[in-house]
Design a protein around this motif. Structure first.
Motif, PDB file in Angstrom:
ATOM      1  N   ASP A  18      53.475  42.779   0.287  1.00  0.00           N
ATOM      2  CA  ASP A  18      54.167  43.753   1.134  1.00  0.00           C
ATOM      3  C   ASP A  18      53.144  44.263   2.140  1.00  0.00           C
ATOM      4  O   ASP A  18      52.491  45.288   1.927  1.00  0.00           O
ATOM      5  N   CYS A  19      52.994  43.537   3.227  1.00  0.00           N
ATOM      6  CA  CYS A  19      51.944  43.842   4.214  1.00  0.00           C
ATOM      7  C   CYS A  19      52.089  45.226   4.824  1.00  0.00           C
ATOM      8  O   CYS A  19      51.094  45.838   5.227  1.00  0.00           O
ATOM      9  N   ALA A  20      53.326  45.734   4.887  1.00  0.00           N
ATOM     10  CA  ALA A  20      53.556  47.050   5.479  1.00  0.00           C
ATOM     11  C   ALA A  20      52.945  48.164   4.624  1.00  0.00           C
ATOM     12  O   ALA A  20      52.699  49.262   5.120  1.00  0.00           O
ATOM     13  N   SER A  21      52.686  47.874   3.345  1.00  0.00           N
ATOM     14  CA  SER A  21      52.111  48.875   2.447  1.00  0.00           C
ATOM     15  C   SER A  21      50.636  48.621   2.160  1.00  0.00           C
ATOM     16  O   SER A  21      50.053  49.247   1.276  1.00  0.00           O
ATOM     17  N   GLY A  70      45.140  29.035   8.234  1.00  0.00           N
ATOM     18  CA  GLY A  70      44.762  29.535   6.913  1.00  0.00           C
ATOM     19  C   GLY A  70      45.418  30.858   6.565  1.00  0.00           C
ATOM     20  O   GLY A  70      45.706  31.124   5.396  1.00  0.00           O
ATOM     21  N   CYS A  71      45.666  31.681   7.555  1.00  0.00           N
ATOM     22  CA  CYS A  71      46.304  32.980   7.312  1.00  0.00           C
ATOM     23  C   CYS A  71      47.756  32.814   6.873  1.00  0.00           C
ATOM     24  O   CYS A  71      48.272  33.627   6.102  1.00  0.00           O
ATOM     25  N   THR A  72      48.418  31.776   7.363  1.00  0.00           N
ATOM     26  CA  THR A  72      49.819  31.559   7.016  1.00  0.00           C
ATOM     27  C   THR A  72      49.973  30.971   5.618  1.00  0.00           C
ATOM     28  O   THR A  72      51.064  30.956   5.065  1.00  0.00           O
ATOM     29  N   VAL A  73      48.886  30.475   5.065  1.00  0.00           N
ATOM     30  CA  VAL A  73      48.910  29.872   3.731  1.00  0.00           C
ATOM     31  C   VAL A  73      48.545  30.894   2.651  1.00  0.00           C
ATOM     32  O   VAL A  73      49.065  30.859   1.539  1.00  0.00           O
ATOM     33  N   TYR A  74      47.684  31.828   2.986  1.00  0.00           N
ATOM     34  CA  TYR A  74      47.164  32.796   2.007  1.00  0.00           C
ATOM     35  C   TYR A  74      48.264  33.706   1.452  1.00  0.00           C
ATOM     36  O   TYR A  74      49.179  34.122   2.163  1.00  0.00           O
ATOM     37  N   ASP A  75      48.165  34.006   0.172  1.00  0.00           N
ATOM     38  CA  ASP A  75      49.092  34.928  -0.483  1.00  0.00           C
ATOM     39  C   ASP A  75      48.301  35.770  -1.475  1.00  0.00           C
ATOM     40  O   ASP A  75      47.558  35.236  -2.303  1.00  0.00           O
ATOM     41  N   CYS A  76      48.441  37.072  -1.408  1.00  0.00           N
ATOM     42  CA  CYS A  76      47.661  37.959  -2.289  1.00  0.00           C
ATOM     43  C   CYS A  76      48.397  38.316  -3.570  1.00  0.00           C
ATOM     44  O   CYS A  76      47.885  39.075  -4.387  1.00  0.00           O
ATOM     45  N   PHE A  77      49.619  37.817  -3.756  1.00  0.00           N
ATOM     46  CA  PHE A  77      50.427  38.118  -4.945  1.00  0.00           C
ATOM     47  C   PHE A  77      50.678  39.622  -5.091  1.00  0.00           C
ATOM     48  O   PHE A  77      50.815  40.130  -6.201  1.00  0.00           O
ATOM     49  N   GLY A  78      50.705  40.335  -3.981  1.00  0.00           N
ATOM     50  CA  GLY A  78      50.971  41.771  -4.039  1.00  0.00           C
ATOM     51  C   GLY A  78      49.756  42.623  -4.356  1.00  0.00           C
ATOM     52  O   GLY A  78      49.870  43.839  -4.518  1.00  0.00           O
TER      53      GLY A  78
END
Length: 291
Positions: A18-21, A70-78
């Protein structure tokens, strides 16, 4: 599944970015090197030049065309919103240099813990894991407990040791879920067994179009640039598999084990690609990618 723990959908909701948070932690805490994935070099702890004052990306819609694939692939899992709004109670890294350093150190640790929660949530959702349900519940609760620690406690967490403990259960999950298929009772033509044991295999650029990989063990397999067009990957164990630039057009990944959004984002697919309901179809996939 124990009633004390949240339902699967609630678990997965908290494990989606949730990038907005978030205070743009992946754009600051992490380092990247100029390559085919990133247009420039950036040191850890240094804000990306594309990060705006509101923590949004200034080129979000055009990341790929600007050399930031690379930014479009990355996921921080929240993990980003958890560290920002939970661990540090909404205090962003710009307000205090000391807080910034702690936050940047904690973020990658939190990401690893959230990744383990994602895998455990998947395992707990499978009916065939009933024999180890209690163990999975305990592992989930313990991992979730670690994410609730203070910045100091998180910094001292031995994630590698905890991952080893969790991995024992994930391996058992894989065996239970894929058992009937690998014993020859599932898949096209009833073929299973050794042909589907491809753990850690070098399959870079492999021609696997329309391959029967139903229930296959592809843990840690290198599938970079592999042709998996139309392949059957249902219930395959895909934990750690490298799907960069793999062709998943028309492939069936329904109920694939331990598949993540990051893996899907790294691949190429289309409207025919079947994904688990827990994952989103990447924006860069389109019908134009069809052969």
């Amino acid at each position: 599944m124990s009633p004390e723990l949240p339902l699967l959908e609630d678990e997965r909701a908290g494990l989606r970015a949730d990038c907005a948070s978030c205070f743009g932690l992946c754009c600051v805490a992490l380092a990247f090197t100029a390559s085919s994935d990133f247009a420039v070099n950036k040191d850890a702890g240094k804000p990306c030049t594309n990060l705006q004052a509101d923590f949004r990306c200034g080129i979000h819609r055009d990341l790929r065309s600007n050399g930031f694939q690379g930014c479009t692939v990355y996921d921080c899992f929240g993990a980003g919103q958890h560290v920002s709004q939970g661990t540090f109670d909404g205090t962003d890294w710009r307000q205090d240099p000391a807080t910034a350093r702690k936050m940047f150190d904690v973020f990658p640790i939190m990401r690893q813990l959230h990744e383990l929660l994602w895998y455990l949530a998947d395992a707990r959702s499978r009916s065939r894991t009933a024999p180890i349900a209690a163990e999975l519940d305990r592992a989930y609760a313990k991992t979730e407990g670690l994410t609730q620690g203070s910045p100091e406690a998180l910094a001292e967490t031995d994630v590698a040791a905890h991952r080893q403990d969790v991995n024992v259960l994930l391996l058992r999950t894989s065996e239970l879920v894929r058992k009937e298929i690998t014993n020859g009772k599932g898949g096209k033509g009833g073929k299973g067994g050794k042909k589907k044991q491809r753990r850690g295999a070098d399959l870079i650029g492999a021609r696997l179009r329309n391959a029967d990989l139903h229930g296959a063990d592809l843990r840690g397999a290198y599938l970079i640039g592999a042709d998996l067009n139309g392949a059957d990957l249902r219930t395959a164990d895909l934990i750690g598999a490298d799907f960069r630039d793999a062709d998943l057009r028309g492939a069936d990944l329904t109920d694939a084990l331990f598949l993540t959004q990051s893996q899907v984002n790294a691949a190429r697919g289309d409207d025919r690609t079947k994904l688990p309901t827990s994952l989103n179809r990447p924006g860069h996939w389109s019908e134009a990618a069809r052969p």
